[in-house]
Design a protein around this motif. Structure first.
Motif, PDB file in Angstrom:
ATOM      1  N   ALA A 120       5.546  -2.643  17.272  1.00  0.00           N
ATOM      2  CA  ALA A 120       6.860  -2.012  17.391  1.00  0.00           C
ATOM      3  C   ALA A 120       7.680  -2.280  16.136  1.00  0.00           C
ATOM      4  O   ALA A 120       7.556  -3.334  15.510  1.00  0.00           O
ATOM      5  N   SER A 121       8.526  -1.305  15.783  1.00  0.00           N
ATOM      6  CA  SER A 121       9.297  -1.447  14.543  1.00  0.00           C
ATOM      7  C   SER A 121      10.226  -2.654  14.616  1.00  0.00           C
ATOM      8  O   SER A 121      10.484  -3.312  13.612  1.00  0.00           O
ATOM      9  N   SER A 122      10.702  -2.934  15.808  1.00  0.00           N
ATOM     10  CA  SER A 122      11.638  -4.052  15.917  1.00  0.00           C
ATOM     11  C   SER A 122      10.953  -5.384  15.644  1.00  0.00           C
ATOM     12  O   SER A 122      11.611  -6.360  15.272  1.00  0.00           O
ATOM     13  N   ALA A 123       9.653  -5.442  15.818  1.00  0.00           N
ATOM     14  CA  ALA A 123       8.938  -6.702  15.615  1.00  0.00           C
ATOM     15  C   ALA A 123       8.915  -7.099  14.141  1.00  0.00           C
ATOM     16  O   ALA A 123       8.839  -8.279  13.802  1.00  0.00           O
ATOM     17  N   ILE A 124       8.997  -6.094  13.268  1.00  0.00           N
ATOM     18  CA  ILE A 124       9.009  -6.394  11.836  1.00  0.00           C
ATOM     19  C   ILE A 124      10.167  -7.332  11.489  1.00  0.00           C
ATOM     20  O   ILE A 124      10.045  -8.208  10.633  1.00  0.00           O
ATOM     21  N   TYR A 125      11.252  -7.149  12.210  1.00  0.00           N
ATOM     22  CA  TYR A 125      12.458  -7.915  11.878  1.00  0.00           C
ATOM     23  C   TYR A 125      12.332  -9.392  12.228  1.00  0.00           C
ATOM     24  O   TYR A 125      13.199 -10.187  11.876  1.00  0.00           O
ATOM     25  N   ARG A 126      11.262  -9.738  12.950  1.00  0.00           N
ATOM     26  CA  ARG A 126      11.001 -11.163  13.148  1.00  0.00           C
ATOM     27  C   ARG A 126      10.513 -11.800  11.859  1.00  0.00           C
ATOM     28  O   ARG A 126      10.572 -13.022  11.698  1.00  0.00           O
ATOM     29  N   TYR A 127      10.025 -10.979  10.940  1.00  0.00           N
ATOM     30  CA  TYR A 127       9.415 -11.510   9.716  1.00  0.00           C
ATOM     31  C   TYR A 127      10.255 -11.235   8.474  1.00  0.00           C
ATOM     32  O   TYR A 127      10.298 -12.052   7.568  1.00  0.00           O
ATOM     33  N   PHE A 128      10.886 -10.080   8.467  1.00  0.00           N
ATOM     34  CA  PHE A 128      11.793  -9.768   7.359  1.00  0.00           C
ATOM     35  C   PHE A 128      13.101  -9.258   7.947  1.00  0.00           C
ATOM     36  O   PHE A 128      13.104  -8.248   8.643  1.00  0.00           O
ATOM     37  N   PRO A 129      14.185  -9.945   7.650  1.00  0.00           N
ATOM     38  CA  PRO A 129      15.446  -9.606   8.302  1.00  0.00           C
ATOM     39  C   PRO A 129      15.992  -8.237   7.918  1.00  0.00           C
ATOM     40  O   PRO A 129      16.876  -7.728   8.609  1.00  0.00           O
ATOM     41  N   SER A 130      15.493  -7.685   6.835  1.00  0.00           N
ATOM     42  CA  SER A 130      15.965  -6.352   6.450  1.00  0.00           C
ATOM     43  C   SER A 130      14.956  -5.727   5.503  1.00  0.00           C
ATOM     44  O   SER A 130      14.063  -6.397   4.970  1.00  0.00           O
ATOM     45  N   ARG A 131      15.108  -4.461   5.301  1.00  0.00           N
ATOM     46  CA  ARG A 131      14.248  -3.744   4.369  1.00  0.00           C
ATOM     47  C   ARG A 131      14.376  -4.321   2.962  1.00  0.00           C
ATOM     48  O   ARG A 131      13.393  -4.464   2.233  1.00  0.00           O
TER      49      ARG A 131
ATOM     50  N   ARG B  98       0.838  -1.198   0.000  1.00  0.00           N
ATOM     51  CA  ARG B  98       0.000   0.000   0.000  1.00  0.00           C
ATOM     52  C   ARG B  98       0.876   1.254   0.000  1.00  0.00           C
ATOM     53  O   ARG B  98       0.671   2.174  -0.787  1.00  0.00           O
ATOM     54  N   GLN B  99       1.868   1.276   0.881  1.00  0.00           N
ATOM     55  CA  GLN B  99       2.751   2.440   0.937  1.00  0.00           C
ATOM     56  C   GLN B  99       3.574   2.560  -0.347  1.00  0.00           C
ATOM     57  O   GLN B  99       3.860   3.661  -0.814  1.00  0.00           O
ATOM     58  N   LEU B 100       3.938   1.416  -0.887  1.00  0.00           N
ATOM     59  CA  LEU B 100       4.682   1.425  -2.148  1.00  0.00           C
ATOM     60  C   LEU B 100       3.861   2.066  -3.250  1.00  0.00           C
ATOM     61  O   LEU B 100       4.360   2.893  -4.024  1.00  0.00           O
ATOM     62  N   ALA B 101       2.592   1.699  -3.318  1.00  0.00           N
ATOM     63  CA  ALA B 101       1.745   2.233  -4.383  1.00  0.00           C
ATOM     64  C   ALA B 101       1.557   3.734  -4.235  1.00  0.00           C
ATOM     65  O   ALA B 101       1.405   4.455  -5.224  1.00  0.00           O
ATOM     66  N   VAL B 102       1.567   4.215  -3.006  1.00  0.00           N
ATOM     67  CA  VAL B 102       1.325   5.638  -2.781  1.00  0.00           C
ATOM     68  C   VAL B 102       2.597   6.455  -2.995  1.00  0.00           C
ATOM     69  O   VAL B 102       2.610   7.442  -3.731  1.00  0.00           O
ATOM     70  N   ASP B 103       3.672   6.034  -2.358  1.00  0.00           N
ATOM     71  CA  ASP B 103       4.856   6.891  -2.294  1.00  0.00           C
ATOM     72  C   ASP B 103       6.048   6.381  -3.086  1.00  0.00           C
ATOM     73  O   ASP B 103       7.039   7.096  -3.226  1.00  0.00           O
ATOM     74  N   GLY B 104       5.989   5.148  -3.556  1.00  0.00           N
ATOM     75  CA  GLY B 104       7.137   4.623  -4.265  1.00  0.00           C
ATOM     76  C   GLY B 104       8.081   3.881  -3.334  1.00  0.00           C
ATOM     77  O   GLY B 104       8.010   4.007  -2.111  1.00  0.00           O
ATOM     78  N   ALA B 105       8.967   3.112  -3.941  1.00  0.00           N
ATOM     79  CA  ALA B 105       9.857   2.251  -3.176  1.00  0.00           C
ATOM     80  C   ALA B 105      10.785   3.063  -2.285  1.00  0.00           C
ATOM     81  O   ALA B 105      11.143   2.631  -1.186  1.00  0.00           O
ATOM     82  N   HIS B 106      11.150   4.234  -2.755  1.00  0.00           N
ATOM     83  CA  HIS B 106      12.118   5.025  -2.013  1.00  0.00           C
ATOM     84  C   HIS B 106      11.578   5.428  -0.646  1.00  0.00           C
ATOM     85  O   HIS B 106      12.320   5.536   0.331  1.00  0.00           O
ATOM     86  N   GLN B 107      10.287   5.677  -0.595  1.00  0.00           N
ATOM     87  CA  GLN B 107       9.683   6.178   0.641  1.00  0.00           C
ATOM     88  C   GLN B 107       9.254   5.055   1.574  1.00  0.00           C
ATOM     89  O   GLN B 107       8.845   5.338   2.696  1.00  0.00           O
ATOM     90  N   LEU B 108       9.324   3.838   1.088  1.00  0.00           N
ATOM     91  CA  LEU B 108       8.862   2.726   1.922  1.00  0.00           C
ATOM     92  C   LEU B 108       9.710   2.619   3.182  1.00  0.00           C
ATOM     93  O   LEU B 108      10.927   2.487   3.119  1.00  0.00           O
ATOM     94  N   SER B 109       9.031   2.660   4.326  1.00  0.00           N
ATOM     95  CA  SER B 109       9.740   2.662   5.599  1.00  0.00           C
ATOM     96  C   SER B 109       9.211   1.553   6.494  1.00  0.00           C
ATOM     97  O   SER B 109       7.998   1.414   6.685  1.00  0.00           O
ATOM     98  N   LEU B 110      10.122   0.764   7.022  1.00  0.00           N
ATOM     99  CA  LEU B 110       9.716  -0.315   7.914  1.00  0.00           C
ATOM    100  C   LEU B 110       8.995   0.229   9.135  1.00  0.00           C
ATOM    101  O   LEU B 110       8.015  -0.345   9.604  1.00  0.00           O
TER     102      LEU B 110
END
Lengths: 233, 233
Positions: free
Chosen positions: A47-58, A25-37
């Motif tokens: 919490a932002s740190s919880a994302i890293y349980r699912y994807f090890p990096s951006r 959704r964020q990609l479609a709106v702002d583009g890949a550059h603006q995508l923020s974890l």
DNA sequence: CCAGAGCGAGAGCACTGCTCTCGGTGTGCT
DNA sequence: AGCACACCGAGAGCAGTGCTCTCGCTCTGG
């Protein structure tokens, strides 16, 4: 298919999907550059740190989105119903690619624009990426395309590709498919990235005409009844 | 040329150039995504805030680099010496484009990849961007290309472009130039961005052959073949 | 039933683009 | 010649980023 999964596994799959959906959704709106974890995490209330349980990096998240985008485009292309007349089928496939690109331009830019991270891992993406050129090959196989002279080195490469694709095309025809393949994506990329802005800016007419010219270049007979079946909007 | 400038103006121009040079260096190494104003300032031994006296934002710096890249590619293409035989000239121009792209892949990605910031201001870049297609037009003008049928809408667009370019080409020939133009950059982009990795990976042979095929498509007689078949409208 | 793996939250590090304010300096005008 | 002013560099600071680490809690396989 969700049978036999523990609750944890199901929750994990669900959250992984939710993260990708929000990221898309964020990609479609702002583009890949603006995508923020962090922004994704915020939108999901975690919490932002919880994302890293699912994807090890951006970059891993982006790679997942890239693969999904390839698959989405592949599905859009493969959803085109075969038509008896190869030139019409060809036109429909090309139009489907452009239609998907225009409707999902940031995702298109993600896969066909410049590689966003330092370098993309190609091996995970090469399989879903092959779906689109394969669809072009399938159309070409429906016609009786003449062969053509090829330099030895190129001929070897093309024959190798024919083996991978399991195609019955002649090397000369396959080479022409590859040429039209690059032409198609070059034209769509130019349209999307603003390169046609001074020349063929509303690109519909240019696209339509070019697809026909490329069909003729391929060797597909052009149906001269242009008004009978027009391009889908 | 630097006469009449105050010391301040000269210093400003010099520092502006130094910033762009350093930025270009970092661009070539790490890509546009990694380009950091603070890193540029650090390399130049100045405070990061001082950069903003010269470029109001990171995007403005990138835009300046984009314009410079267009000009560099334009110069590389225009440096190709005209040859009497249009097919050879054509080949040389296409090879020059690819050569520049391979030698400056991050700069190429900057101008022909996905637009990095939210959206680029197109008007500053459209003039230097036109140099490359114009070079292709010049080659086409050296040959006696046949016309071709064009749909009315496209014909109007193409004639408008012909007016802008001050070209004597027929609309049909100009349309074919535009098709080969998009093909050329589609192919180069695919090579650079790893899209050919499974098929025509060392792309030299494919590129060479395709350029010849596109020359024939345009209507340029191939120098090795007695009388190539012209395009059929 | 319990050790250990999986998980979420929070703090924290190093970095980014960008703004603002503060002195010092070169410039054009009177 | 002198002066007002625009210009310039430096530093602090703000809000945001990717990513790491540690701490408890919970679900799960043995």
């Amino acid at each position: 298919m969700t049978a036999g999964q523990t609750a944890r596994e199901r929750a994990r799959a669900e959250l992984t999907g939710a993260i990708k959906d929000e990221a898309r959704r964020q990609l479609a709106v702002d583009g890949a550059h603006q995508l923020s974890l962090r922004a994704v995490a915020r939108a999901l209330g975690m919490a932002s740190s919880a994302i890293y349980r699912y994807f090890p990096s951006r970059d891993e998240l982006l790679t997942a989105l890239i693969i999904d985008a390839y698959d989405a485009l592949g599905e859009a292309v493969e959803a085109v119903e075969p038509v008896a007349e190869p030139a019409l089928w060809w036109h429909a496939v090309c139009t489907a690619v452009r239609g998907w690109a225009l409707a999902n331009r940031h995702e298109y830019a993600l896969i066909f624009g410049s590689p966003v991270p330092g370098y993309r891992a190609p091996h995970d993406t090469v399989a879903p990426a092959a779906r689109i050129p394969l669809a072009l090959v399938r159309v070409a196989e429906a016609a009786d395309l003449p062969d053509g002279d090829l330099p030895a080195e190129l001929r070897a490469q093309v024959e190798h590709v024919l083996g991978l694709a399991g195609s019955t095309l002649t090397p000369g025809a396959m080479a022409r498919v590859m040429i039209t393949w690059t032409q198609l994506f070059g034209m769509i990329g130019f349209e999307l990235f603003g390169q046609l802005v001074g020349s063929a800016d509303p690109a519909d007419a240019f696209f339509d005409h070019t697809v026909r010219e490329m069909a003729a270049f391929l060797g597909l007979r052009s149906p001269n009844v242009a008004h009978a079946i027009g391009p889908q909007p």
